[in-house]
Design a protein around this motif. Structure first.
Motif, short mmCIF file in Angstrom:
data_model
loop_
_atom_site.label_atom_id
_atom_site.label_comp_id
_atom_site.label_asym_id
_atom_site.label_seq_id
_atom_site.Cartn_x
_atom_site.Cartn_y
_atom_site.Cartn_z
N VAL A 128 0.85 -1.19 0.00
CA VAL A 128 0.00 0.00 0.00
C VAL A 128 0.89 1.24 0.00
O VAL A 128 0.64 2.21 -0.73
CB VAL A 128 -0.95 0.00 1.20
N ARG A 129 1.94 1.20 0.80
CA ARG A 129 2.87 2.32 0.83
C ARG A 129 3.65 2.44 -0.48
O ARG A 129 3.99 3.54 -0.92
CB ARG A 129 3.80 2.19 2.03
N GLU A 130 3.91 1.31 -1.12
CA GLU A 130 4.55 1.34 -2.43
C GLU A 130 3.62 1.97 -3.47
O GLU A 130 4.05 2.78 -4.30
CB GLU A 130 4.94 -0.07 -2.86
N ALA A 131 2.35 1.60 -3.42
CA ALA A 131 1.39 2.19 -4.35
C ALA A 131 1.30 3.69 -4.14
O ALA A 131 1.27 4.47 -5.11
CB ALA A 131 0.01 1.55 -4.14
N ARG A 132 1.26 4.11 -2.89
CA ARG A 132 1.21 5.55 -2.58
C ARG A 132 2.42 6.27 -3.17
O ARG A 132 2.31 7.34 -3.78
CB ARG A 132 1.18 5.71 -1.06
N ALA A 133 3.60 5.68 -2.99
CA ALA A 133 4.83 6.30 -3.49
C ALA A 133 4.84 6.37 -5.02
O ALA A 133 5.28 7.36 -5.61
CB ALA A 133 6.04 5.53 -2.98
N ARG A 134 4.35 5.31 -5.66
CA ARG A 134 4.34 5.30 -7.13
C ARG A 134 3.35 6.31 -7.70
O ARG A 134 3.63 6.96 -8.72
CB ARG A 134 4.05 3.89 -7.64
N VAL A 135 2.20 6.44 -7.07
CA VAL A 135 1.24 7.46 -7.52
C VAL A 135 1.85 8.84 -7.37
O VAL A 135 1.78 9.69 -8.27
CB VAL A 135 -0.08 7.35 -6.74
N ALA A 136 2.49 9.09 -6.22
CA ALA A 136 3.09 10.40 -5.97
C ALA A 136 4.21 10.71 -6.97
O ALA A 136 4.43 11.86 -7.34
CB ALA A 136 3.63 10.47 -4.54
N ALA A 137 4.91 9.65 -7.42
CA ALA A 137 6.01 9.82 -8.37
C ALA A 137 5.53 9.94 -9.81
O ALA A 137 6.34 10.12 -10.72
CB ALA A 137 6.99 8.66 -8.24
N GLY A 138 4.21 9.80 -10.02
CA GLY A 138 3.67 9.95 -11.38
C GLY A 138 3.65 8.69 -12.21
O GLY A 138 3.49 8.76 -13.43
N ALA A 139 3.78 7.51 -11.57
CA ALA A 139 3.87 6.27 -12.33
C ALA A 139 2.63 6.01 -13.18
O ALA A 139 2.74 5.43 -14.27
CB ALA A 139 4.10 5.09 -11.38
N ILE A 140 1.45 6.41 -12.70
CA ILE A 140 0.24 6.19 -13.49
C ILE A 140 -0.30 7.51 -14.06
O ILE A 140 -1.36 7.54 -14.67
CB ILE A 140 -0.86 5.47 -12.69
N GLY A 141 0.45 8.58 -13.89
CA GLY A 141 0.01 9.88 -14.34
C GLY A 141 -1.11 10.41 -13.46
O GLY A 141 -1.35 9.92 -12.36
#
Length: 371
Positions: free
Chosen positions: A142-155
């Protein structure tokens, strides 16, 4: 580093969540349960102390007794954990904070939004740490998903679908854990929406970093004679224009604890399921799919810090809960890196419950969510 000493409020004989809190708090050996008021009944509180194997003299009959006695000890408690039903949350947290103790409370914050606002004022005046056990925010992926969203991984996020199906209240609500959850005097204004719907709501905001601004709610008490909702459908609008759907139900026969969230953005999508928590699926707009696993070398620092075992060694609910306790210990020690949900999360959760219940009852259509 000395261990922090915890006092527990609630969690006596027959409780489910009390032992979970104790195991989670002590998993990393940073915290130790040493005292508590485990029940409003003195005898049951003593029995709770015996079950937790603490000093019998520190299983107290009341909050006043615990705070007075622990204040007089050189090895007294450093904070309290509140693990009682919702209607106890405000008086217990208020008493603890006014006695000078930080609080880690079970969610939701209180039984009603008015109580939450009152408690928010108490927290502000006390100036002490206050945390909430939104358990699923402690899972590494869940924390990985949060970090990836914040980094723009899915735009930019376009769509959020979060589901929390259970089936354990499809029939008669029998037993301690079920009975208080369907009782408005103990649960508050929300039934399913306050028990598990608020978990789904927090997860959606935690991962996306967005805020729900409006909702359209359809809540129902499906089981005949039930006073509180047991099935919920809520449409969401987020502050970036994204749309969402939140489904929460406790009458879906055969479902266990099927929390799932799907996020879709302009460049990809992310999917996480609580019943298979060690996998996070990433779909790219180029057609490729990646499965990220707990312990993978590719996970970021937040997920890595929340992971205790090598890849392929499953971690789950207790470890996620323990991550929240470890975060709260960091906060108490003034250390960086804590992701523990706090007073703002609590107020938003209560505003979500209150708005959904009122909007559904009034058939009000789209309703602004205001804290």
């Amino acid at each position: 580093m000395a261990r922090l000493r915890m006092g527990m409020i609630g969690g006596g004989p027959g409780a489910f969540i009390g032992p979970v809190h104790r195991i989670a708090a002590e998993l990393d050996r940073e915290i130790e349960l040493v005292a508590g008021v485990f029940s409003s009944d003195a005898g049951r509180s003593r029995a709770g102390g015996e079950a937790y194997r603490i000093d019998p003299d520190r299983a107290y009959p009341s909050l006043d007794a615990m705070f007075a006695a622990e204040k007089a000890r050189e090895d007294g408690i450093d904070f309290v954990a509140i693990v009682s039903p919702n209607h106890h949350h405000l008086p217990a947290a208020k008493a603890a904070l006014e006695a000078g103790y930080p609080v880690l409370s079970d969610k939701p914050m209180t039984a009603t939004l008015a109580e939450a606002k009152e408690l928010g004022g108490v927290v502000a005046q006390a100036g002490l740490p206050y945390g909430l056990s939104y358990t699923y925010s402690g899972y590494p992926l869940v924390r990985e998903a949060r970090a990836r969203v914040a980094a723009g991984a899915i735009g930019s996020v376009r769509k959020v679908v979060v589901e929390y199906p259970q089936g354990w209240l499809a029939g008669e609500a029998t037993g301690k854990q079920a009975e208080w959850r369907v009782d408005p005097a103990k649960s508050g204004a929300g039934g399913c929406i306050g028990d598990i719907g608020v978990h789904a709501f927090h997860l959606a905001e935690f991962i996306t970093g967005l805020r729900v601004t409006e909702l359209l709610a359809d809540l129902a008490a499906v089981v005949p004679g039930r006073a509180l909702d047991d099935d919920c459908t809520v449409l969401l609008r987020f502050d970036n224009g994204a749309r969402g759907v939140l489904l929460a139900s406790q009458i879906e026969v055969g479902e266990l604890n099927g929390l799932r969230i799907r996020l879709y953005g302009e460049k990809g999508g992310l999917i996480w399921r609580q019943e298979t928590p060690n996998e996070l699926t990433f779909h790219s707009i180029d057609g490729s799919t990646q499965v990220i696993r707990a312990g993978d070398a590719a996970i970021g620092p937040d997920a890595r810090a929340a992971t205790r075992t090598p890849g392929g060694h499953p971690e789950g609910y207790l470890e996620a809960f323990a991550n929240l306790y470890r975060d709260f210990a960091k906060q108490l020690r003034g250390e960086p890196g804590s992701l523990i949900p706090g007073i703002d999360d609590g107020l938003r959760g209560m505003a979500f419950i209150d708005t959904a219940v009122r909007a559904s009852a009034d058939r009000a259509g789209w309703t602004v969510l205001q804290v």
